[in-house]
Design a protein around this motif. Sequence first.
Motif, short mmCIF file in Angstrom:
data_model
loop_
_atom_site.label_atom_id
_atom_site.label_comp_id
_atom_site.label_asym_id
_atom_site.label_seq_id
_atom_site.Cartn_x
_atom_site.Cartn_y
_atom_site.Cartn_z
N ALA A 162 0.85 -1.20 0.00
CA ALA A 162 0.00 0.00 0.00
C ALA A 162 0.87 1.24 0.00
O ALA A 162 0.75 2.13 0.83
CB ALA A 162 -0.94 -0.01 1.20
N GLU A 211 -1.11 -5.35 2.59
CA GLU A 211 0.03 -4.57 3.09
C GLU A 211 0.59 -5.24 4.34
O GLU A 211 -0.14 -5.57 5.26
CB GLU A 211 -0.44 -3.14 3.40
N ALA A 234 -1.27 2.07 5.65
CA ALA A 234 -0.82 2.38 4.30
C ALA A 234 0.23 3.48 4.32
O ALA A 234 0.28 4.29 5.25
CB ALA A 234 -2.01 2.82 3.44
N VAL A 263 -6.74 6.09 2.34
CA VAL A 263 -7.36 4.77 2.45
C VAL A 263 -8.88 4.88 2.46
O VAL A 263 -9.58 4.10 1.82
CB VAL A 263 -6.83 4.04 3.71
N ARG A 273 -11.57 3.08 0.13
CA ARG A 273 -12.63 2.21 0.68
C ARG A 273 -13.99 2.63 0.15
O ARG A 273 -14.84 1.79 -0.14
CB ARG A 273 -12.60 2.24 2.20
N PHE A 331 -8.89 -3.52 2.00
CA PHE A 331 -7.51 -3.48 2.52
C PHE A 331 -7.29 -4.59 3.52
O PHE A 331 -8.13 -4.83 4.39
CB PHE A 331 -7.24 -2.14 3.20
#
Lengths: 388, 107
Positions: free
Chosen positions: A142, A164, A169, A183, A187, A193
């Motif tokens: 990430a 990740e 991230a 992030v 999303r 994730f």
Amino acid sequence: MADAPVVIIGAGQAGCQAAVSLRELGHRGPITLIGDEGVLPYQRPPLTKAYLQGDIGIGDLVFRPETYYTEHDISLVLDDPVVSVDRVARRVVLRSGHAVDYENLVLATGSRPRPIPGAHTIRTIGDADFARPEGRVVAVGAGFIGLEYAAVASEAGCDVTVVEAQPRALSRVLSEETAGHVVQVHRRRGVKFLFNACVSEVRPGEVVLADGTVLPADLVVAGIGVVPNVELAVDAGLAVDDGVVVDAWLRTSDPAVFAIGDCARFHHGARQIRLESVQNAVDQASCVAAVIQGSAEPYAQVPWFWSDQYAMKVQIAGVTDGHDNVVVTGDPLTGAFSVFCFASDRLLGVESVNKPVDHVLARRLLAANCPIRPEMVAVPGFDLRTAA
Amino acid sequence: MAKITYVHPDGTSSVVDVEPGNSIMRGAKLANVEGILAQCGGGATCGTCHIYVDKDNTKPLPAMHDLEDGLLCVTASPRQDNSRLSCQIPVTEELDGLVVHLPEKQL
């Protein structure tokens, strides 16, 4: 010595700019720019953005048309890479056996992605062509590359999962505040994730994680960092330490040899760093050209970076790594804000999301070494423009 | 093709046939016209492809969005009424004959 023959190894952003800057600064001697990709020097950032998306083609990536190099008498060698450097004879030897003499040598050999067997990586035009997103996509890492890829894949209608190894991230490049926002934007677009997750194997059609989880995948892209290309420097006996070590004038341990861009480890304040960015490549190239032409000015530019994901423009001025205190201006809920990153009271850098004006001003502030303190930024109505 | 004239600060000019679809910025870059930096490659994020559209221009230019407007307030050469970022103006056949002036500095 000004106007003496210069050989530049690597025809990426740094190498190409070094050749251009030498001519702009009036260098009249032979310049040989040696690449290994067989195509005219081109910009890499769009490979995980507009080019991957199909918005632009190869013609839009090249820096300059072929006529530029002929008109400026720059010898372009595009598919005959250097295999060795003879520092005593001041000569590089190409794969074909052909040799080129130099008075000044510039190593702009770049870096290569850390591989994961079975996964795609993206560094060249060919890499991007073979990794067009389709079906179920797993992006490993990430960081900027992984997330830019995830953004394009998600916009192309793919089912995207980002894996990740770290707990969050962009841990190497952005504050928690900015990374958290990025992030969240992903999303909202349906990107999934998995943090603290390590890949143990990429098999045809699936990715196996260390905890046994199996993710179905039609396409796997790895963006887990790069390794500097230092083999030539090592073989030539130059000082190397995760990058070719250079002094304040970008000279290696041999004063006739310079290193710039992704492959160079240079002084930044009290520490030595290596940066992978367009800014670093371009500014170091300009600096090296000036030094070859007799300048005594050391390299001292403010680093800056950017990443485009969806309609979101993330820009970083300075190196914010190592901060222990942040002040946020603007409103993250509106998607436009800046995060000022401090190490105690000292401003390390500013991360801006959809705030390009903040970014431009922050670069000026950092260049001028303005003493900006957290409490100044925290005042409601703080205006960077008055500070700059 | 559209003929675009880039006038340098010293008064000389470069006339370039730009293929529609390229921006005014990219047109200059491809023809090796100096004076436009475009550090960010054309994303309206750096403000280093600043130009002044000729005062007598009557050709239709795209409206300015907020990012461009903001960046024009922090360009290295002062903003004027006719300031634009050249990466934000796509060349069309309609722009044939457009004259733009390059600023003293971009950085």
